[in-house]
Design an enzyme around this catalytic site. Structure first.
Site, mmCIF file in Angstrom:
data_model
loop_
_atom_site.group_PDB
_atom_site.id
_atom_site.type_symbol
_atom_site.label_atom_id
_atom_site.label_comp_id
_atom_site.label_asym_id
_atom_site.label_seq_id
_atom_site.Cartn_x
_atom_site.Cartn_y
_atom_site.Cartn_z
ATOM 1 N N SER A 4 -7.294 0.218 -8.633
ATOM 2 C CA SER A 4 -8.146 -0.973 -8.618
ATOM 3 C C SER A 4 -9.146 -1.014 -9.767
ATOM 4 C CB SER A 4 -8.893 -1.071 -7.281
ATOM 5 O OG SER A 4 -9.680 0.091 -7.071
ATOM 6 N N GLY A 41 -5.461 0.323 -4.853
ATOM 7 C CA GLY A 41 -5.104 1.249 -3.783
ATOM 8 C C GLY A 41 -4.092 2.307 -4.188
ATOM 9 N N ASN A 70 -8.133 7.284 -5.687
ATOM 10 C CA ASN A 70 -7.756 7.011 -4.289
ATOM 11 C C ASN A 70 -7.257 8.263 -3.582
ATOM 12 O OD1 ASN A 70 -8.409 4.220 -4.039
ATOM 13 N ND2 ASN A 70 -6.702 3.806 -5.415
ATOM 14 N N ASP A 151 -19.539 -3.354 -2.945
ATOM 15 C CA ASP A 151 -19.034 -2.138 -2.305
ATOM 16 C C ASP A 151 -19.544 -0.861 -2.976
ATOM 17 O OD1 ASP A 151 -17.523 -1.943 -4.657
ATOM 18 O OD2 ASP A 151 -15.592 -2.264 -3.664
ATOM 19 N N HIS A 154 -16.439 -0.462 -7.024
ATOM 20 C CA HIS A 154 -15.700 -1.163 -8.069
ATOM 21 C C HIS A 154 -16.634 -1.824 -9.078
ATOM 22 C CE1 HIS A 154 -12.814 -0.909 -4.721
ATOM 23 N NE2 HIS A 154 -11.973 -0.655 -5.721
#
Length: 187
Positions: A4, A41, A70, A151, A154
């Site tokens: 991502s 992801g 991840n 979040d 990111h």
């Protein structure tokens, strides 16, 4: 080849660092094209599964490898992440591509030992596989909360130019190659 952080997660399509790099290459009159094979992801295992077909189809001259975050966020085995990244590097090199590996760091709440071992994988692989390393992909961003989405994981659109700058600087060993290989593609 990334997750991502390179797939424009949560930002306007066409505003990510990969697109900025593509625009820079065009501005310089480079004959290279960019193919972004990043998926939000994605883990190193998923990347390894997809890579052989991508190498065969795209025949890249340079593979930018930004994976592993991840794996760490899911608490996956560091040894497995290292094995997957190593195989991706080796497959890329066997196809004739140069490799730039992006170092990833994780928050210290995973424990000091896990965090240190995870971070060390990237430098170890770069040295052992004799490839270029961007030591910390998110250098200059981590402490600036205003460069992250809500979040706090990111990077936002404002951060993309800084991510590009980090990558572009790490690509210095390839600058002459980027100007001369008229028939190659990089991704």
């Amino acid at each position: 080849m990334g997750d991502s952080l390179s797939a424009e997660y949560g930002i306007t399509r066409g505003s990510g660092w990969v697109k900025i790099m593509e625009e820079q290459l065009l501005k310089q009159g480079s004959p290279w094209t960019v193919f972004n094979a990043s998926i939000s992801g994605e883990t190193s295992s998923g990347g390894l599964t997809r890579l052989p077909n991508l190498l065969q189809q795209k025949k890249p001259g340079i593979v930018l490898l930004e994976l592993g975050a991840n794996d760490a966020l899911r608490g996956l085995s560091i040894d497995e992440t290292e094995k997957n990244l190593r195989k991706m590097i080796q497959l890329s090199k066997q196809s004739g591509a140069k490799v730039l590996l992006f170092g990833i760091q994780i928050p210290p709440n995973y424990g000091q030992e896990y965090t240190k071992k995870f971070t060390g994988v990237y430098a170890k692989l770069a040295k052992q596989e004799n490839i270029e390393l961007l030591p910390f992909f998110m250098q200059g961003l981590a402490a600036q909360r205003d460069l992250f989405q809500a979040d706090n994981i990111h990077p936002n659109e404002k951060a993309q130019a800084l991510l590009f700058k980090n990558v572009w600087g790490a690509m210095a060993p390839y600058q002459n190659l980027l100007k001369t290989k008229a028939t190659q593609q990089g991704y």
